[in-house]
Design an enzyme around this catalytic site. Sequence first.
Site, PDB file in Angstrom:
ATOM      1  N   GLU A 189       3.128   0.138  49.258  1.00 36.18           N
ATOM      2  CA  GLU A 189       3.364  -0.266  47.862  1.00 36.18           C
ATOM      3  C   GLU A 189       4.593   0.428  47.271  1.00 36.18           C
ATOM      4  OE1 GLU A 189      -0.160   0.210  45.480  1.00 36.18           O
ATOM      5  OE2 GLU A 189      -1.197  -1.418  46.510  1.00 36.18           O
ATOM      6  N   GLU A 260      -4.749  -5.926  50.900  1.00 34.53           N
ATOM      7  CA  GLU A 260      -5.789  -5.254  50.110  1.00 34.53           C
ATOM      8  C   GLU A 260      -6.389  -6.235  49.117  1.00 34.53           C
ATOM      9  OE1 GLU A 260      -4.830  -1.548  48.238  1.00 34.53           O
ATOM     10  OE2 GLU A 260      -3.850  -0.732  50.029  1.00 34.53           O
TER      11      GLU A 260
END
Length: 706
Positions: A189, A260
Amino acid sequence: MEWRRSGEWKWLWLAVSAFVMAAPDGLVSAGNVTYDGRSLIINGQRRVLFSGSIHYPRSTPDMWPSLIWKAKQGGIDVIQTYVFWNLHEPQRGQYVFSGRADILRFIKEVQAQGLYVCLRIGPFIQSEWNYGGLPFWLRDIPGIVYRSDNEPFKNEMQRFTTKIVNLMKANKLYASQGGPIILSQIENEYQTIERAFGEKGPAYVRWAAAMAVGLQTGVPWLMCKQNDAPDPVINSCNGMRCGETFEGPNSPNKPSLWTEDWPSFLQTYGDEPYLRSAEDIAYHAALFVAKNGSYINYYMYHGGTNFGRTSAAYMITGYYDQAPLDEYGLLRQPKWSHLKELHAAVKSVSLPLLYGASSTFPLGDYGQAFVFSGPSQQCAAFLLNNNTVDYESVIFRNVSYSLPPKSISILQDCWKEIFNTGKVSKKSNTRTYTTSIKFNSTQRWKLFKEPIIQYDSTKLRANELLEQTSTTKDRSDYLWYTLRFKQSQPKAKSDLNVYTHGHQVHAFVNGIYVASAHGSHRNTMYSLQTTVPLVQGTNNVSLLSVMVGLPDSGAFLERRFSGLRRVSIQGTDFTKYQWGYQVGLLGEEQQIYTAASSIRLQWGMYGSSGSQPLTWYKTTFDAPAGNDPLALNMNSMGKGEIWVNGQSIGRYWISFRTQQGNPSQSWYHVPRSFLRPKGNLLIILEEQTGDPLGITLDIVTADGQS
Ligand SMILES: *[C@@H]1O[C@H](CO)[C@@H](O)[C@H](O)[C@H]1NC(C)=O
Ligand SMILES: *[C@@H]1O[C@H](CO)[C@@H](O)[C@H](O)[C@H]1NC(C)=O
Ligand SMILES: *[C@@H]1O[C@H](CO)[C@@H](O)[C@H](O)[C@H]1NC(C)=O
Ligand SMILES: *[C@@H]1O[C@H](CO)[C@@H](O)[C@H](O)[C@H]1NC(C)=O
Ligand SMILES: *[C@@H]1O[C@H](CO)[C@@H](O)[C@H](O)[C@H]1NC(C)=O
Ligand SMILES: *[C@@H]1O[C@H](CO)[C@@H](O)[C@H](O)[C@H]1NC(C)=O
């Protein structure tokens, strides 16, 4: 698409049938893994894959086989895990790969059960894990800037990444070597913080991708939440609604992956659990597949436990307890079953999904149809009702379907409804805690009072307030800040103001506890304001600043400030004053939680005087019979940490209530493998005035386990 041309589909059909027949008992060798715009390609076949995150250090090795087995029964193909750098390299160059850190054993167990692995090396992982997985010793490397185009950081990152890749290669664990690892991740991320690094951000992304690819694993790399992931690294989505939010792969030759999918959400102290329905998870997963997604990972499929001091700032000890497998590894219904049915339905139409031509068109006012047709007569459809309130009746290919609000139906052969995300067949189950042992007698407990440190006994001195973590080196949650000053007149009520970035502060004046205050995950700066009694002569102020995990997110983690920032007493600023420091508690230094030193130290009887802040409590207990999971109900306590037979099962924090007035976590998992049949040593450090007589050891069960 070539496969739609007449004649060739027959060859494909044979190949896919062969794969379908071989799949149930696991694939020995996956060969080199590649990808195209549709999916990952394993053994020459496109695959739609369901994956579940299970983090090996968040459970115990004896739990791994059953967790993996339950994932497999739930229709999971891939186990996704991060690699935990600070667990594996606590001192630079000294590696740990045993016990809960035995990553090889974990991966080999996944392999033995015939599932694949997605290895997210990071090595920055966030993950609500202490310091986002970075070893704290990195902070002492001169000139280091984490996660940037910075030579010292890149050297360390490359060294550790190479170490892990070589370990996997040496054990033949990549699919290209016949092993289970089909996919791997570098960074994590990063895009969310990239701008903070200016031009060094994109340069770092390019370097990280090239470094990873250069390691020649034979399986693809991905970067999650990184829209500009450089070729051939695949950009992937994280979130709860990737079917709606994902901008898509950054090249038509890359597949659409969701790394995710959060079936719940992280929980900090002060939060109630985040509840997400099985229907909502299934809806968004089905939508992602309908929109050409071919890999969905549930983060977490099993969350587990943040044992010891492994959780990040303010994170509770239980992790994603609301996942399809709860903290103890019990099935959470109907989530587990509903997703299992979804997975089976998607698998049964995977041929048209992966090799058919897709089209989409509106269906009534709120509906949408996603159709996959071919090869040959193959056909699958996903019918979506976007009306959140009402059922919708839609006609698709002359057949009428009634779609529940906000749901998706999966049609096999484009007519037979085999699954609807809004129709849940299994009831929700109930978890039950049955008290097995009450620790309710004073004879059971011994106690040891942690000394309140005063200036005279400190060795570390400074004329300022030191930053906490660079002083403790994260060896302890605790740092004593002490001072002494002369007072000409006694004063019963003097103002004490402490402004701090630590997570909790306990104030003692002249050895007597006066007050505490704490921050929260959202408000990390706060102040303690109270009045304290001062005596004539020398007064001793002792402030115990406590961290509940290091931060795990954001840019420039190497520069974060924690601990006290300003202190004033009766309006006098003591910020630039002679302070004395002590890192950690005496009990920690003495390893009071081990059997050996619990004998060495002088333990007192449990008195009737009421509990004092900063007390260690000791008792022993026999293991309850059976194999059901166990947990300590700590509701009568305040805040601290728990050890069983010398192993920390984590921090607890009952006194930090949610807005509804509940503790965020009452039960704390005691793994069966930490216990022996008789005489288990239980040590508790209580910072506040909790009552250990109220603690119970409970057996945890849940219905609906099949
Ligand atoms: C995988 O790729 C490597 C190098 O690209 C090659 O040497 C090897 O033969 C391939 N393995 C398989 C199973 O195709
Ligand atoms: C799925 O992929 C096909 C082929 O690339 C494309 O035509 C179609 O628009 C995609 N569907 C969605 C919903 O993005
Ligand atoms: C459903 O409706 C919401 C709200 O109008 C919208 O944001 C979303 O994109 C829609 N989803 C689909 C798949 O049409
Ligand atoms: C639907 O019904 C009409 C009229 O009976 C028929 O002409 C058409 O072929 C049917 N379509 C499908 C997809 O079966
Ligand atoms: C402890 O609990 C047990 C079971 O409820 C009860 O029988 C016993 O009297 C309690 N002991 C004390 C000292 O309160
Ligand atoms: C504070 O500490 C000093 C040095 O140990 C001691 O002499 C003094 O009595 C203490 N003051 C109080 C009020 O306890």
